[in-house]
Each structure stands twice: as C-alpha cells, then as structure tokens.
Design a protein around this motif. Sequence first.
Motif, short mmCIF file in Angstrom:
data_model
loop_
_atom_site.label_atom_id
_atom_site.label_comp_id
_atom_site.label_asym_id
_atom_site.label_seq_id
_atom_site.Cartn_x
_atom_site.Cartn_y
_atom_site.Cartn_z
N ALA A 46 0.82 -1.21 0.00
CA ALA A 46 0.00 0.00 0.00
C ALA A 46 0.86 1.26 0.00
O ALA A 46 1.99 1.27 0.51
CB ALA A 46 -0.92 0.00 1.21
N GLU A 47 0.28 2.32 -0.55
CA GLU A 47 1.00 3.58 -0.66
C GLU A 47 1.19 4.26 0.69
O GLU A 47 2.22 4.86 0.95
CB GLU A 47 0.25 4.51 -1.61
N THR B 110 -0.96 -4.23 -5.47
CA THR B 110 -0.59 -2.90 -4.99
C THR B 110 -1.84 -2.06 -4.81
O THR B 110 -2.89 -2.34 -5.41
CB THR B 110 0.34 -2.19 -5.99
N MET B 111 -1.73 -1.02 -4.00
CA MET B 111 -2.79 -0.02 -3.91
C MET B 111 -2.11 1.35 -3.81
O MET B 111 -1.72 1.80 -2.75
CB MET B 111 -3.72 -0.24 -2.72
N ILE B 112 -1.95 1.97 -4.99
CA ILE B 112 -1.28 3.26 -5.08
C ILE B 112 -2.14 4.20 -5.92
O ILE B 112 -2.92 3.77 -6.76
CB ILE B 112 0.14 3.14 -5.69
N ILE C 84 -0.70 -8.90 -9.32
CA ILE C 84 -1.86 -8.18 -9.85
C ILE C 84 -1.68 -6.70 -9.51
O ILE C 84 -2.11 -6.23 -8.45
CB ILE C 84 -3.18 -8.71 -9.25
N PRO C 85 -1.01 -5.92 -10.38
CA PRO C 85 -0.81 -4.50 -10.08
C PRO C 85 -2.15 -3.74 -10.07
O PRO C 85 -3.05 -4.05 -10.85
CB PRO C 85 0.07 -4.02 -11.25
N TYR C 86 -2.25 -2.76 -9.17
CA TYR C 86 -3.45 -1.93 -9.17
C TYR C 86 -3.07 -0.50 -8.83
O TYR C 86 -2.38 -0.23 -7.84
CB TYR C 86 -4.47 -2.43 -8.14
#
Length: 221
Positions: free
Chosen positions: A8-9, A69-71, A119-121
């Motif tokens: 996470a960002e 990810t969560m950015i 799984i990029p997001y």
Amino acid sequence: MKRLIVIAEGETEASFVNNVLCPYFCAEGIYNAVQCFKTKHSGGGLSKYSYIRQDIVHALYESEAVVTTMIDFYRLPSDFPGYKQLNPTAPHQEHVAFLEARMKEDIENMQNRRFENLIPYIQLHEFEALLFSSSEGIAALFERNEYDYRELERVVRDYSNPEDINNSPDSAPSVRLKRIIPGYDKVVYGIEILKAIGMSKVLAQCPRFRMWIENLLKSLR
C-alpha cells in the motif's frame, strides 16, 4: 493455501485493507490470510517507484502469495515505468491500465521470469475518489452544518463514476473533500466514511475498483 499481500502507498490504504477489505473477503467466504505493508519511505505518498518495486519483488517470492498494490494515480512519481510514454490525449482509464502493465513488465524483466501471482493496481485517481460513491458516508458521520452539503451532492450527481473525478491540483478528490469538510483528514475520516458507505455501494459505482476486487477474489479461490 494462497494468501494476499497488499503493498500500500500509505497509512490510509493500509487501514482500508485491514479494516474494510479483510472483513469483505471474509463475508465472501475467503478466509485466506491477508497481509498489508505500507511501502517504505512513504510520507503520505509514493515518492519513488524504486521503493515500491523493491517491496513487490520481496513479496513475490513468499510462499503461496498473491501480490497486489494499492497506489494512487494522482501524483504518481515520474520515474514510474511508462509514465513518460503516456499519451496526454488518451483517457485516464487507459493511462492507469498502461502503467499497471508496464509495472508488471518491468518487474518481470528485472527478475527474468513471469509472475502470474502479481496483480498490479493503481487507484484512479486516488483513494478519496471512493468516498464520493455516495453522499451517505459523509452524512452519517457529520451534521449538516459541519460540511458543504450542496457541494457534496453536486459532485456525487456530476460523477456517477467517482473514478472520473479528475486529478488536477484544484479539483482532485482529496482537494474537493477538504473544501467540503473543513478540517478533513484522510487518516482520521477516510476509512470511516468508506465504511459508512459500504463496499457494495462502492463496488457498484467504481468499475475499475470492482474489477480489481473481483480479480483478487478469483485469484484467492
């Protein structure tokens, strides 16, 4: 058993994973372990792509791990793979899809192997966009005289898909929230507003976010 690792960002995104996403997955019958790590050197945002890349690579080699990810797309660092190749006339939906693909490609090239468990997001345009899925979240937490009710209703009405709220420094979701709620603090209020709205409403209003959640569920089952 597969487990989910979310890079996470910042603090709010990590809180979302722990306090909203985990209970939602459990309600969907997914009891796999979920871990969330706030990327190193984060001061409320992602300052360099190299920081999150290092965290992702470490996580990918953990046993039975699905890594995501969560950015935020808003203020994404310019060293992000593909950032300088973005077509300025293309829709932002295409921008984030392109950047997600380039991030996966960059990591796979760096490690010289494919990662089906990555799984990029990238959140379009930032976490606060989700809070405009319904005016009910803010209304549940604040009295009518504590926020700009008319402005909130106007934004919700104008953007049936909150992910379309643009990322200009004058009109990004976080900027709008600070105008609507004097003293708005992302860490203090963001998760509580989202919880008051409910995941079902957020998923109904935010198609890219919904696709990400569905992909995670599919990968963990």
